[in-house]
Design a protein around this motif. Structure first.
Motif, PDB file in Angstrom:
ATOM      1  N   LEU A 149       4.152  -7.327   9.938  1.00  0.00           N
ATOM      2  CA  LEU A 149       4.706  -8.513  10.584  1.00  0.00           C
ATOM      3  C   LEU A 149       3.787  -9.005  11.694  1.00  0.00           C
ATOM      4  O   LEU A 149       3.501 -10.208  11.802  1.00  0.00           O
ATOM      5  N   SER A 150       3.304  -8.088  12.518  1.00  0.00           N
ATOM      6  CA  SER A 150       2.408  -8.471  13.615  1.00  0.00           C
ATOM      7  C   SER A 150       1.081  -9.016  13.087  1.00  0.00           C
ATOM      8  O   SER A 150       0.528  -9.971  13.637  1.00  0.00           O
ATOM      9  N   LEU A 151       0.573  -8.428  12.017  1.00  0.00           N
ATOM     10  CA  LEU A 151      -0.659  -8.946  11.417  1.00  0.00           C
ATOM     11  C   LEU A 151      -0.448 -10.372  10.904  1.00  0.00           C
ATOM     12  O   LEU A 151      -1.321 -11.243  11.066  1.00  0.00           O
ATOM     13  N   GLY A 152       0.699 -10.621  10.294  1.00  0.00           N
ATOM     14  CA  GLY A 152       1.006 -11.962   9.828  1.00  0.00           C
ATOM     15  C   GLY A 152       1.116 -12.949  10.971  1.00  0.00           C
ATOM     16  O   GLY A 152       0.636 -14.089  10.877  1.00  0.00           O
ATOM     17  N   ARG A 153       1.725 -12.520  12.070  1.00  0.00           N
ATOM     18  CA  ARG A 153       1.856 -13.408  13.225  1.00  0.00           C
ATOM     19  C   ARG A 153       0.499 -13.703  13.860  1.00  0.00           C
ATOM     20  O   ARG A 153       0.283 -14.803  14.387  1.00  0.00           O
ATOM     21  N   LEU A 154      -0.407 -12.757  13.822  1.00  0.00           N
ATOM     22  CA  LEU A 154      -1.745 -13.024  14.350  1.00  0.00           C
ATOM     23  C   LEU A 154      -2.387 -14.213  13.643  1.00  0.00           C
ATOM     24  O   LEU A 154      -3.094 -15.018  14.253  1.00  0.00           O
ATOM     25  N   MET A 155      -2.121 -14.337  12.355  1.00  0.00           N
ATOM     26  CA  MET A 155      -2.717 -15.428  11.582  1.00  0.00           C
ATOM     27  C   MET A 155      -2.102 -16.788  11.917  1.00  0.00           C
ATOM     28  O   MET A 155      -2.597 -17.824  11.463  1.00  0.00           O
ATOM     29  N   THR A 156      -1.015 -16.813  12.706  1.00  0.00           N
ATOM     30  CA  THR A 156      -0.456 -18.091  13.142  1.00  0.00           C
ATOM     31  C   THR A 156      -1.181 -18.621  14.376  1.00  0.00           C
ATOM     32  O   THR A 156      -0.973 -19.777  14.760  1.00  0.00           O
ATOM     33  N   PHE A 157      -2.030 -17.796  14.985  1.00  0.00           N
ATOM     34  CA  PHE A 157      -2.846 -18.247  16.102  1.00  0.00           C
ATOM     35  C   PHE A 157      -4.059 -18.979  15.512  1.00  0.00           C
ATOM     36  O   PHE A 157      -4.874 -18.346  14.830  1.00  0.00           O
ATOM     37  N   PRO A 158      -4.212 -20.268  15.736  1.00  0.00           N
ATOM     38  CA  PRO A 158      -5.287 -21.031  15.093  1.00  0.00           C
ATOM     39  C   PRO A 158      -6.684 -20.454  15.314  1.00  0.00           C
ATOM     40  O   PRO A 158      -7.498 -20.410  14.385  1.00  0.00           O
ATOM     41  N   PHE A 159      -6.961 -19.980  16.524  1.00  0.00           N
ATOM     42  CA  PHE A 159      -8.294 -19.462  16.812  1.00  0.00           C
ATOM     43  C   PHE A 159      -8.559 -18.129  16.111  1.00  0.00           C
ATOM     44  O   PHE A 159      -9.709 -17.749  15.912  1.00  0.00           O
ATOM     45  N   ILE A 160      -7.492 -17.429  15.714  1.00  0.00           N
ATOM     46  CA  ILE A 160      -7.648 -16.201  14.934  1.00  0.00           C
ATOM     47  C   ILE A 160      -7.838 -16.544  13.466  1.00  0.00           C
ATOM     48  O   ILE A 160      -8.751 -16.033  12.797  1.00  0.00           O
ATOM     49  N   ALA A 161      -6.979 -17.400  12.937  1.00  0.00           N
ATOM     50  CA  ALA A 161      -7.080 -17.790  11.519  1.00  0.00           C
ATOM     51  C   ALA A 161      -8.462 -18.352  11.209  1.00  0.00           C
ATOM     52  O   ALA A 161      -9.058 -18.030  10.172  1.00  0.00           O
ATOM     53  N   GLU A 162      -8.978 -19.157  12.113  1.00  0.00           N
ATOM     54  CA  GLU A 162     -10.304 -19.758  11.908  1.00  0.00           C
ATOM     55  C   GLU A 162     -11.382 -18.692  11.795  1.00  0.00           C
ATOM     56  O   GLU A 162     -12.241 -18.742  10.910  1.00  0.00           O
ATOM     57  N   ARG A 163     -11.322 -17.702  12.672  1.00  0.00           N
ATOM     58  CA  ARG A 163     -12.353 -16.655  12.673  1.00  0.00           C
ATOM     59  C   ARG A 163     -12.197 -15.697  11.491  1.00  0.00           C
ATOM     60  O   ARG A 163     -13.199 -15.206  10.964  1.00  0.00           O
ATOM     61  N   VAL A 164     -10.967 -15.427  11.097  1.00  0.00           N
ATOM     62  CA  VAL A 164     -10.745 -14.580   9.920  1.00  0.00           C
ATOM     63  C   VAL A 164     -11.290 -15.278   8.677  1.00  0.00           C
ATOM     64  O   VAL A 164     -11.970 -14.666   7.834  1.00  0.00           O
ATOM     65  N   GLU A 165     -11.018 -16.548   8.582  1.00  0.00           N
ATOM     66  CA  GLU A 165     -11.443 -17.305   7.402  1.00  0.00           C
ATOM     67  C   GLU A 165     -12.966 -17.448   7.312  1.00  0.00           C
ATOM     68  O   GLU A 165     -13.521 -17.490   6.212  1.00  0.00           O
ATOM     69  N   ASN A 166     -13.644 -17.512   8.476  1.00  0.00           N
ATOM     70  CA  ASN A 166     -15.112 -17.622   8.415  1.00  0.00           C
ATOM     71  C   ASN A 166     -15.817 -16.267   8.469  1.00  0.00           C
ATOM     72  O   ASN A 166     -17.046 -16.197   8.509  1.00  0.00           O
ATOM     73  N   GLY A 167     -15.020 -15.197   8.480  1.00  0.00           N
ATOM     74  CA  GLY A 167     -15.588 -13.858   8.372  1.00  0.00           C
ATOM     75  C   GLY A 167     -16.099 -13.231   9.644  1.00  0.00           C
ATOM     76  O   GLY A 167     -16.763 -12.189   9.604  1.00  0.00           O
ATOM     77  N   THR A 168     -15.769 -13.798  10.804  1.00  0.00           N
ATOM     78  CA  THR A 168     -16.249 -13.231  12.070  1.00  0.00           C
ATOM     79  C   THR A 168     -15.219 -12.339  12.756  1.00  0.00           C
ATOM     80  O   THR A 168     -15.503 -11.741  13.796  1.00  0.00           O
ATOM     81  N   LEU A 169     -14.018 -12.266  12.187  1.00  0.00           N
ATOM     82  CA  LEU A 169     -12.951 -11.445  12.776  1.00  0.00           C
ATOM     83  C   LEU A 169     -12.184 -10.763  11.659  1.00  0.00           C
ATOM     84  O   LEU A 169     -11.841 -11.378  10.655  1.00  0.00           O
ATOM     85  N   GLN A 170     -11.899  -9.472  11.858  1.00  0.00           N
ATOM     86  CA  GLN A 170     -11.173  -8.676  10.874  1.00  0.00           C
ATOM     87  C   GLN A 170      -9.849  -8.217  11.464  1.00  0.00           C
ATOM     88  O   GLN A 170      -9.789  -7.808  12.636  1.00  0.00           O
ATOM     89  N   LEU A 171      -8.776  -8.283  10.689  1.00  0.00           N
ATOM     90  CA  LEU A 171      -7.470  -7.790  11.119  1.00  0.00           C
ATOM     91  C   LEU A 171      -7.140  -6.509  10.367  1.00  0.00           C
ATOM     92  O   LEU A 171      -7.252  -6.450   9.141  1.00  0.00           O
TER      93      LEU A 171
END
Length: 200
Positions: A149-171
């Motif tokens: 649940l917390s991992l899913g909520r992290l992806m609602t933070f725009p600055f996190i989703a952007e970095r995960v999608e471009n491969g610079t941040l791992q959850l």
């Protein structure tokens, strides 16, 4: 305080002489590689579990390792502010949500009764979606689902989703068993927690 002071004196006597240069470098600024969102529970110390030196982890600790929903309206968003600082300012490479066995916060949420402890009931109510997902009422299952649940909520933070999608941040999701000292990691492929080997 005597125990804490004795611990500090041991640090100055045994650790500081060997790590003096390291701390002098840290005084110029921090560059942690990982943000760990962990429970406040005194039995679960991320630095001890991962055997890291000062400066390697940026740690947020709260009851039950909860990531709150992304919100921009007024209020005191301490957890969200720390997440933003770690990701945007410190540019951490990964975020680890670290839950644990026998979590009192999860137990309080599952009890569904108003706690006499101020603020607690409202905070752990954030785990309600995880409880509803786990129909059997197994605390371990809820602990693990709370991490998802917390991992899913992290992806609602725009600055996190952007970095995960471009491969610079791992959850990463992780669960620590206090009773036997084992760590399990969430496999992103099948969303199952799998025990980490004790040796490399």
């Amino acid at each position: 305080m005597k125990t804490l002071i004795a611990g500090y004196q041991k640090f100055r006597r045994e650790v500081w002489p060997h790590d003096k240069d390291h701390f002098e470098a840290l005084a110029k600024g921090q560059k942690p590689h990982t943000l760990v969102i962990s429970c406040s529970d005194s039995r679960v110390d991320p630095a001890a579990i991962f055997s890291v030196r000062a400066g390697e982890l940026f740690v947020i600790r709260n009851v039950a390792s909860v990531v709150p929903p992304y919100e921009t309206y007024g209020g005191y968003h301490g957890v969200s502010a720390a997440i933003a600082f770690a990701v945007i300012n410190l540019e951490v490479e990964r975020i680890v949500v670290l839950g644990h066995e026998h979590c009192g916060g999860v137990a309080a949420a599952m009890a569904r009764t108003e706690s006499p402890t101020p603020f607690l009931s409202q905070w752990v109510s954030l785990l309600e979606p995880a409880i509803h997902t786990c129909s059997g009422g197994d605390p371990l299952a809820v602990e693990c689902e709370s991490i998802r649940l917390s991992l899913g909520r992290l992806m609602t933070f725009p600055f996190i989703a952007e970095r995960v999608e471009n491969g610079t941040l791992q959850l990463i999701g992780a669960h620590f068993k206090i009773s036997d000292g084992t760590l399990s990691m969430l496999d992103p492929a099948d969303q199952v927690f799998k025990r980490v080997g004790d040796t490399a």
